[in-house]
Design an enzyme around this catalytic site. Structure first.
Site, PDB file in Angstrom:
ATOM      1  N   TYR A 144       0.860  -1.178   0.000  1.00  0.00           N
ATOM      2  CA  TYR A 144       0.000   0.000   0.000  1.00  0.00           C
ATOM      3  C   TYR A 144       0.894   1.223   0.000  1.00  0.00           C
ATOM      4  O   TYR A 144       1.857   1.300   0.767  1.00  0.00           O
ATOM      5  CB  TYR A 144      -0.885   0.006   1.248  1.00  0.00           C
ATOM      6  N   ASP A 239       9.352   2.659  -1.013  1.00  0.00           N
ATOM      7  CA  ASP A 239       8.379   3.365  -0.178  1.00  0.00           C
ATOM      8  C   ASP A 239       8.721   3.017   1.273  1.00  0.00           C
ATOM      9  O   ASP A 239       8.326   1.964   1.769  1.00  0.00           O
ATOM     10  CB  ASP A 239       6.960   2.929  -0.546  1.00  0.00           C
ATOM     11  N   LYS A 267       5.092   9.468   8.242  1.00  0.00           N
ATOM     12  CA  LYS A 267       5.026   8.989   9.629  1.00  0.00           C
ATOM     13  C   LYS A 267       6.123   9.567  10.534  1.00  0.00           C
ATOM     14  O   LYS A 267       6.037  10.702  10.988  1.00  0.00           O
ATOM     15  CB  LYS A 267       5.042   7.460   9.629  1.00  0.00           C
TER      16      LYS A 267
END
Ligand code: KE4
Length: 430
Positions: A144, A239, A267
């Protein structure tokens, strides 16, 4: 446990927010029941608005590697706010943030700040397409990368695994250039590259998959992708929104010794404030406006308050690398305790762990790709989740997410977690 106030808060939220939450996974739909609403958090603990206290293994999906509300993070925050929160003009702290990221990642020669992981990956794909002049990209099933249209894709039917939208509202045309391969399966990638010779701009992946539970790269997988991309002139994008500055200071790139051409962050780099970034080799990043023709912008990108908080955390981690050993040790003890309990209960469930990320899969099959994850008994996981919640252990509300450990988790947390798990596994087997 009494959840009356959360129940009332959820009903009220559902009147004015789709599904009552600002991000779907928070609604607990995949584990049943209704979400808890948080009052506050400190260290490794979260307290909901009914006063129930939990040992937290969500850690806001990764950012809080030091734990919640670390005293160091508050120092200077008020002054930073009083200097002005955003100007819409450049500030020196943005340069310091970019320099720190470049110091941690060999492939990061230039950095552009954005406001989320989604923006980071979306922009990196655009840069890769602008740099190569090609349109097709390869992603991996189960990975994702945020909710930008061209990445909301699952395996399509057919040999070439053309992408199919995973969500209404994403036109098939938008994803026709997104090809989907199987994680940890280098052959599937080579075949897809072969079938699309000279048309692929980029391969994007989570170098440590964290959105289908935790799945580490098999030996040779990342190295094979690196070689393939170098040979074929394809931009390799890691990623590292989850793994960046968490798996190691230099993320998975450092951990596995493989350097991509671009890397995406989120994050941790905002330490809980909305921050993302994409970085890469100078020649690629130089296509980005205003230096180059590829447009990408953001009103609050690199805003000085978020940079102040993010830089404070990253600078701390740079100077205190023992943090990584601390979280690794706790996670290793937790994994060992979990394995002992599975043996005690005669269960052959799988556990994958990389550093402070781990996942208990409710399947007896080794989990190395999304196909394996799909064999999990999500009904049993839901019951396990609820049993753990009722005993004050807050897991990620989905079988397909990771447990995050922070440096604030203590030996007492460990003992309480394993005791609760012992009881939860018994309840699940009834
Ligand atoms: P955001 O746009 O949510 O900041 O980042 C998207 C993203 C990109 N790449 C990876 C590897 C990610 O894990 C994410 C977001 N992760 C999810 C959960 N694993 C965030 C939780 C949520 O969606 O609420």
């Amino acid at each position: 446990m009494n959840h009356e106030k959360s129940k009332a808060a959820f009903a009220k939220a559902c009147e004015v927010i789709p599904g009552g939450v600002n991000s779907p996974v928070r609604a607990f739909q995949s584990v049943g029941g209704e979400p808890i609403f948080v009052d506050h958090a400190k260290g490794s603990h979260i307290v909901d608005i009914d006063g129930n206290e939990y040992i937290d293994y969500i850690c806001s999906w990764g950012p809080f590697v030091l734990g919640h509300s670390h005293p160091m993070m508050a120092e200077g925050a008020l002054e930073a706010i009083q200097r002005g929160i955003s100007y819409g003009l450049p500030t020196e702290i943005e340069t310091r943030m970019a320099e720190l990221i470049c110091s941690a990642y060999k492939s990061a020669e230039m950095v552009r700040m954005v406001n989320s992981g989604t923006e980071a990956t979306m922009s990196a794909i655009r840069a890769a397409r602008g740099y190569t002049g090609k349109d097709k990209i390869i992603k991996f099933e189960g990975c994702y990368h945020g909710h930008s249209d061209c990445l909301l894709v699952k395996s399509g039917s057919g040999a070439l695994t053309f992408g199919m939208p995973t969500s209404p509202g994403v036109p098939a045309d938008v994803v026709k250039n997104t090809l989907v391969c199987r994680y940890n399966d280098l052959v599937s990638v080579k075949e897809t590259v072969e079938a699309n010779q000279g048309e692929i701009a980029a391969i994007i992946l989570e170098p440590i998959a964290g959105n289908m539970g935790v799945i580490p790269p098999r030996p040779g997988f990342l190295e094979g992708l690196r070689t393939l991309c170098t040979e074929q002139g394809i931009v390799l994008i890691f990623d590292e929104v989850i793994s960046g500055f968490r798996a190691a200071f230099g993320g998975a790139s450092e951990l596995y010794g493989v350097d991509p051409d671009m890397v995406c962050f989120g994050k941790i780099i905002g330490s809980g404030l909305p921050v993302g970034a994409y970085a890469g080799k100078r020649e690629i990043m130089s296509v980005i406006s205003p230096k180059g023709p590829v447009y990408q912008a953001g009103t609050l990108s690199g805003n000085p308050l978020a940079m102040f908080m993010g830089l404070k955390l990253l600078a701390y981690l740079k100077e205190h690398r023992e943090i990584y050993q601390r979280v690794e040790e706790y996670a290793a003890k937790l994994e060992a305790g979990m394995r002992d309990l599975l043996t005690k209960h005669g269960l052959r469930y799988q556990i994958n762990r990389v550093g402070s990320l781990l996942c208990l899969f409710f399947t007896e099959q080794e989990v190395i790709s999304y196909d394996d994850v799909k064999t999990c008994d999500t009904t049993k996981f839901s019951k396990y989740f609820q049993c753990m919640l009722g005993r004050g252990i807050l897991l990620a509300p989905s079988q397909f997410e990771a447990m995050f450990v922070s440096a604030a988790h203590t030996q007492e947390d460990l003992e309480k977690t394993l005791h609760a798990m012992d009881q939860a596994l018994s309840a699940c087997e009834e």
